[in-house]
Enzyme design. Sequence first.
Site, mmCIF file in Angstrom:
data_model
loop_
_atom_site.group_PDB
_atom_site.id
_atom_site.type_symbol
_atom_site.label_atom_id
_atom_site.label_comp_id
_atom_site.label_asym_id
_atom_site.label_seq_id
_atom_site.Cartn_x
_atom_site.Cartn_y
_atom_site.Cartn_z
ATOM 1 C CG LEU A 1 -7.837 -35.308 28.591
ATOM 2 C CD1 LEU A 1 -6.609 -34.445 28.323
ATOM 3 C CD2 LEU A 1 -8.279 -35.159 30.036
ATOM 4 C CG ASP A 2 -15.048 -34.323 28.827
ATOM 5 O OD1 ASP A 2 -15.275 -35.386 28.236
ATOM 6 O OD2 ASP A 2 -15.388 -34.112 30.008
ATOM 7 N N PRO A 3 -13.495 -32.080 25.234
ATOM 8 C CG PRO A 3 -14.870 -31.836 23.341
ATOM 9 C CD PRO A 3 -14.748 -32.588 24.639
ATOM 10 C CG LEU A 4 -13.959 -27.469 29.682
ATOM 11 C CD1 LEU A 4 -14.119 -26.004 29.281
ATOM 12 C CD2 LEU A 4 -14.916 -27.812 30.812
ATOM 13 C CB ALA A 5 -10.372 -31.679 29.706
#
Length: 342
Positions: free
Chosen positions: A79-83
């Site tokens: 998962l991306d850091p944003l997610a």
Amino acid sequence: MPKVSLAALPVSALFAVAKPSGPTSMTIINDIKQLVAGSRLFVEAEKLEERKRKAKSNGSHSRGNRMRDVVKIGQGGTLDPLADGVLVVGVGKGTKRLNDLLEGAKEYRTTALLGCETDTYDSEGARVRLAPWHHVTKENVESALEQFRGEILQTPPIFSALKMDGKPLYEYARKGIPLPRPIEKRKVTIYSLDLIEWKGDDHTFRWPEKQLSVEEKKAVEMALGGVEDNPTLKDEPDHAAPDQTPTAFVLSMKVSGGSYVRSIVHDLGRAVGSSAHVVTLTRTRQSRFTLNVTEPEDKGCVPWEIFQKALEEEGEADEDGWKDWERAVMDKLEIIDGKKTT
């Protein structure tokens, strides 16, 4: 509360953590490993004692450094850091089951913000192109969604970890290196894609303040030549009340493995004659692991705060010798090797 048979310890297993937005997936996994590698739930008691003796004789007091190598641990899809949302963790032989989860369907909820494209296709990046957005209506978006449903060809983002000739795509983009060849489109399946909330201007999201310099724009344009024909990052002024809050809306989707939610939002923005990027992204389900348990076979997620608390303070074990975080994991555990009894 389910109990793990002491005779069956240690176990290999899968469980899911509810990842927060901010840290990388690997940071979460490495932090959890510090706990997992020191737990009799996953590591043989003899091995734990041996490691403790060695650590004591070597004068080491770091739980993470002395224990991390005693057990295998992996994740079932970055998962991306944003997610935020479902991050599946495999321990021991459970790591061999993670590929099945990578290839399976996943469900997401994402908020898109109109009027601005970024280099990463999300709010973590820098703005690269502004476009008019006032003309876009809820009906426009709902109509455009149809072209993204079913089996489609999708071009991965230039700012992704996907490798070409051994080098991540984002390295080409950042350094302005032309791609050796066009990015190959991949066939993915969008099982469902729905507009579930039209926020309009009733939100606090804003375009990123960070902007690319002239040199950085040229570098990205050069790399983008492998993604699209005659790429241009030139702004298209929106003369209709430019100071207004840009429109946002929320999508819910179920997609096959290998699909990029960021690309769907980016391409959707262009499909409605504007531009768009992701401002929130939540993985709500991966296989049977979910944030909201609705079926008997569903497995819930362990809140990240439980692991965070355990990392900050050891805490007392209960009468059976289990820490709070271990109890929480046992309640969500899917045993791969070992027996769980009630």
